[in-house]
Write a protein that holds these residues in place. Structure first.
Motif, mmCIF file in Angstrom:
data_model
loop_
_atom_site.group_PDB
_atom_site.id
_atom_site.type_symbol
_atom_site.label_atom_id
_atom_site.label_comp_id
_atom_site.label_asym_id
_atom_site.label_seq_id
_atom_site.Cartn_x
_atom_site.Cartn_y
_atom_site.Cartn_z
ATOM 1 N N ALA A 128 0.968 -1.108 0.087
ATOM 2 C CA ALA A 128 0.078 -0.023 0.050
ATOM 3 C C ALA A 128 0.959 1.191 0.162
ATOM 4 C CB ALA A 128 -0.944 0.053 1.215
ATOM 5 N N CYS A 129 1.939 1.112 0.543
ATOM 6 C CA CYS A 129 2.927 2.121 0.468
ATOM 7 C C CYS A 129 3.250 2.857 -0.859
ATOM 8 C CB CYS A 129 4.258 2.167 1.435
ATOM 9 S SG CYS A 129 3.719 2.363 3.147
ATOM 10 N N TYR A 130 3.134 1.893 -1.857
ATOM 11 C CA TYR A 130 3.603 2.149 -3.220
ATOM 12 C C TYR A 130 2.495 3.269 -3.653
ATOM 13 C CZ TYR A 130 7.292 -1.052 -3.583
ATOM 14 O OH TYR A 130 8.409 -1.822 -3.247
ATOM 15 N N LEU A 131 1.266 3.449 -3.105
ATOM 16 C CA LEU A 131 0.390 4.372 -3.658
ATOM 17 C C LEU A 131 0.978 5.764 -3.327
ATOM 18 C CD1 LEU A 131 -3.092 2.823 -2.403
ATOM 19 C CD2 LEU A 131 -2.223 3.585 -4.797
ATOM 20 N N LEU A 132 1.850 5.816 -2.218
ATOM 21 C CA LEU A 132 2.072 7.194 -1.829
ATOM 22 C C LEU A 132 2.811 8.111 -2.857
ATOM 23 C CD1 LEU A 132 3.099 6.760 2.032
ATOM 24 C CD2 LEU A 132 0.866 7.599 1.219
ATOM 25 N N PRO A 133 3.872 7.570 -3.465
ATOM 26 C CA PRO A 133 4.480 8.367 -4.567
ATOM 27 C C PRO A 133 3.366 8.353 -5.850
ATOM 28 C CG PRO A 133 5.593 6.167 -4.256
ATOM 29 C CD PRO A 133 4.812 6.390 -3.103
ATOM 30 N N SER A 134 2.686 7.478 -6.033
ATOM 31 C CA SER A 134 1.942 7.231 -7.299
ATOM 32 C C SER A 134 0.758 8.394 -7.211
ATOM 33 C CB SER A 134 1.291 5.989 -7.207
ATOM 34 O OG SER A 134 0.480 6.092 -8.672
ATOM 35 N N LEU A 135 0.182 8.675 -5.912
ATOM 36 C CA LEU A 135 -0.813 9.473 -5.571
ATOM 37 C C LEU A 135 -0.282 10.986 -5.674
ATOM 38 C CD1 LEU A 135 -3.114 7.714 -3.176
ATOM 39 C CD2 LEU A 135 -3.753 8.420 -5.428
ATOM 40 N N ALA A 136 0.966 11.245 -5.007
ATOM 41 C CA ALA A 136 1.757 12.452 -4.940
ATOM 42 C C ALA A 136 1.997 12.812 -6.368
ATOM 43 C CB ALA A 136 3.140 12.236 -4.297
ATOM 44 N N LEU A 137 2.315 12.004 -7.324
ATOM 45 C CA LEU A 137 2.421 12.399 -8.549
ATOM 46 C C LEU A 137 1.312 12.675 -9.419
ATOM 47 C CD1 LEU A 137 4.187 12.791 -11.077
ATOM 48 C CD2 LEU A 137 4.380 10.447 -11.629
ATOM 49 N N GLY A 138 0.184 11.964 -9.150
ATOM 50 C CA GLY A 138 -1.144 12.048 -9.884
ATOM 51 C C GLY A 138 -1.553 13.334 -9.340
ATOM 52 N N LEU A 139 -1.633 13.574 -8.051
ATOM 53 C CA LEU A 139 -2.529 14.804 -7.629
ATOM 54 C C LEU A 139 -1.724 15.826 -7.432
ATOM 55 C CD1 LEU A 139 -4.425 12.681 -4.761
ATOM 56 C CD2 LEU A 139 -5.386 13.558 -6.843
ATOM 57 N N VAL A 140 -0.533 16.325 -6.898
ATOM 58 C CA VAL A 140 0.158 17.254 -6.654
ATOM 59 C C VAL A 140 0.878 17.600 -7.782
ATOM 60 C CG1 VAL A 140 1.826 18.336 -5.106
ATOM 61 C CG2 VAL A 140 0.113 16.755 -4.297
ATOM 62 N N PHE A 141 1.952 16.756 -8.254
ATOM 63 C CA PHE A 141 3.179 16.975 -9.300
ATOM 64 C C PHE A 141 2.582 16.834 -10.645
ATOM 65 C CE2 PHE A 141 5.125 15.775 -5.403
ATOM 66 C CZ PHE A 141 5.524 16.946 -4.872
ATOM 67 N N ARG A 142 1.568 16.202 -11.182
ATOM 68 C CA ARG A 142 1.176 16.007 -12.534
ATOM 69 C C ARG A 142 1.194 17.162 -13.293
ATOM 70 N NH1 ARG A 142 -3.839 15.595 -15.086
ATOM 71 N NH2 ARG A 142 -4.734 15.959 -13.144
ATOM 72 N N ARG A 143 0.575 18.468 -12.825
ATOM 73 C CA ARG A 143 0.436 19.511 -13.747
ATOM 74 C C ARG A 143 1.846 19.937 -14.061
ATOM 75 N NH1 ARG A 143 -4.626 20.696 -15.242
ATOM 76 N NH2 ARG A 143 -6.169 20.002 -13.982
ATOM 77 N N PRO A 144 2.679 20.328 -12.933
ATOM 78 C CA PRO A 144 3.969 20.783 -13.188
ATOM 79 C C PRO A 144 4.861 19.827 -13.952
ATOM 80 C CG PRO A 144 3.593 21.052 -10.795
ATOM 81 C CD PRO A 144 2.199 20.283 -11.527
ATOM 82 N N VAL A 145 4.541 18.723 -14.115
ATOM 83 C CA VAL A 145 5.214 17.678 -14.817
ATOM 84 C C VAL A 145 5.021 17.988 -16.419
ATOM 85 C CG1 VAL A 145 5.739 15.224 -15.447
ATOM 86 C CG2 VAL A 145 6.063 15.851 -13.123
ATOM 87 N N ILE A 146 3.637 17.794 -16.356
ATOM 88 C CA ILE A 146 3.023 18.152 -17.869
ATOM 89 C C ILE A 146 3.593 19.295 -18.448
ATOM 90 C CG2 ILE A 146 0.907 18.406 -19.077
ATOM 91 C CD1 ILE A 146 -0.369 16.414 -17.274
ATOM 92 N N ARG A 147 3.621 20.568 -17.652
ATOM 93 C CA ARG A 147 4.018 21.737 -18.136
ATOM 94 C C ARG A 147 5.369 21.630 -18.472
ATOM 95 N NH1 ARG A 147 0.774 24.037 -13.730
ATOM 96 N NH2 ARG A 147 -1.339 24.454 -14.786
ATOM 97 N N GLY A 148 6.287 20.905 -17.558
ATOM 98 C CA GLY A 148 7.661 20.803 -17.899
ATOM 99 C C GLY A 148 8.200 19.947 -19.067
ATOM 100 N N ILE A 149 7.249 18.902 -19.333
ATOM 101 C CA ILE A 149 7.882 18.182 -20.623
ATOM 102 C C ILE A 149 7.089 18.552 -21.780
ATOM 103 C CG2 ILE A 149 8.281 16.204 -19.234
ATOM 104 C CD1 ILE A 149 5.865 15.001 -20.207
ATOM 105 N N ALA A 150 5.865 19.327 -21.654
ATOM 106 C CA ALA A 150 5.196 19.783 -22.722
ATOM 107 C C ALA A 150 5.769 20.707 -23.804
ATOM 108 C CB ALA A 150 3.885 20.768 -22.347
ATOM 109 N N PRO A 151 6.919 21.601 -23.474
ATOM 110 C CA PRO A 151 7.272 22.315 -24.518
ATOM 111 C C PRO A 151 8.429 21.435 -25.167
ATOM 112 C CG PRO A 151 7.493 23.677 -22.538
ATOM 113 C CD PRO A 151 6.805 22.384 -22.166
ATOM 114 N N SER A 152 9.004 20.649 -24.623
ATOM 115 C CA SER A 152 9.966 19.540 -25.459
ATOM 116 C C SER A 152 9.339 18.751 -26.221
ATOM 117 C CB SER A 152 11.090 19.010 -24.119
ATOM 118 O OG SER A 152 10.365 18.453 -23.329
ATOM 119 N N ALA A 153 8.331 18.053 -25.588
ATOM 120 C CA ALA A 153 7.587 17.153 -26.407
ATOM 121 C C ALA A 153 7.001 17.877 -27.461
ATOM 122 C CB ALA A 153 6.284 16.397 -25.298
ATOM 123 N N HIS A 154 6.362 18.967 -27.234
ATOM 124 C CA HIS A 154 5.804 19.816 -28.137
ATOM 125 C C HIS A 154 6.575 20.055 -29.408
ATOM 126 C CE1 HIS A 154 3.323 22.646 -30.520
ATOM 127 N NE2 HIS A 154 3.563 23.559 -29.816
#
Length: 186
Positions: A128-154
Motif C-alpha cells: 500500500a505504501c507504493y500508492l504514496l508516490p503514485s498519488l503524489a505524482l498524480g494529485l500534486v506534481f502531475r500538472r508541473p510535470v506536464i508543463r515541464g515536458i510539454a514544450p520539449s514534447a511539443h
C-alpha cells in the motif's frame, strides 16, 4: 479530475481482482487458509498497480506507457513469481525488495498458507505504501510535470509530424490542433 477519471479504472481493477481471486478459490479450488485475506490482497494489489499505470500514463503520456511496460517486465522477471529469486540474475536480486509485485506475492503466500506473526499485514502495508508516490505524482506534481515536458514534447512532435512532409501541410490549422491536444492534457 484525476480521481474522477481514475474511478473507472479502479472499478475495473476491483472487478478483475474479485473475478481472479474468487475464481482461484471457487473454480480452481486452491487451498487457502484465509480466503478473505486472499481477496483483500487481490483488491489492494489491483488498486496499487492500476493507480501506478494510470498515473504514469496521464503524467507522461506515451512515455509513461513505456515506463509501465518496463516496470511490468521487471516485476515479472524480478519478483520471484516465475522462478525463485536466488536463480535470477544479480540485477533482479538487487531490485527484488523494491518491486511492488514482490510484496503482493508475499502477502498472497501468507494468506494462502498462513502467516508467521504479522507477515501478511506487513507485506500488505508495504504494498500500500507504493500508492504514496503514485498519488503524489498524480494529485500534486502531475500538472508541473506536464508543463515541464510539454514544450520539449511539443517541439519533438512538431519535428516528427511537420518536417519531411509536404510544405503546404504545415499550416496554422495543424499547429492550432496540436496546441489544443496539449492543453487538453493539462
Amino acid at each position: 479530475l484525476y480521481l474522477g477519471r481514475y474511478a473507472f479504472f479502479a472499478l475495473l481493477a476491483f472487478a478483475q481482482a474479485t473475478l481472479v481471486c474468487a475464481g482461484d478459490l471457487m473454480f480452481f479450488g486452491i487451498q487457502c487458509a484465509h480466503p478473505l485475506q486472499f481477496l483483500l490482497v487481490g483488491w489492494v494489489a489491483g488498486f496499487v498497480f492500476s493507480n501506478i499505470i494510470y498515473t504514469l500514463t496521464v503524467s507522461f503520456g506515451d512515455i509513461g506507457k513505456a515506463i509501465a511496460v518496463v516496470l511490468l517486465v521487471m516485476q515479472v522477471a524480478g519478483s520471484g513469481g516465475t522462478f525463485p529469486i536466488e536463480m535470477t540474475a544479480d540485477f533482479f536480486q538487487g531490485v527484488y525488495p523494491f518491486l511492488p509485485f514482490t510484496h503482493a506475492i508475499n502477502a498472497m503466500h501468507a494468506a494462502m498458507a498462513g502467516a508467521y506473526g504479522m507477515e501478511y499485514w506487513r507485506e500488505l502495508g508495504i504494498l500500500a505504501c507504493y500508492l504514496l508516490p503514485s498519488l503524489a505524482l498524480g494529485l500534486v506534481f502531475r500538472r508541473p510535470v506536464i508543463r515541464g515536458i510539454a514544450p520539449s514534447a511539443h517541439a519533438l512532435i512538431s519535428k516528427v509530424l511537420f518536417c519531411g512532409g509536404v510544405p503546404e501541410t504545415r499550416t496554422k490549422h495543424n499547429y492550432e490542433n496540436m496546441e489544443t491536444i496539449w492543453h487538453h492534457r493539462m
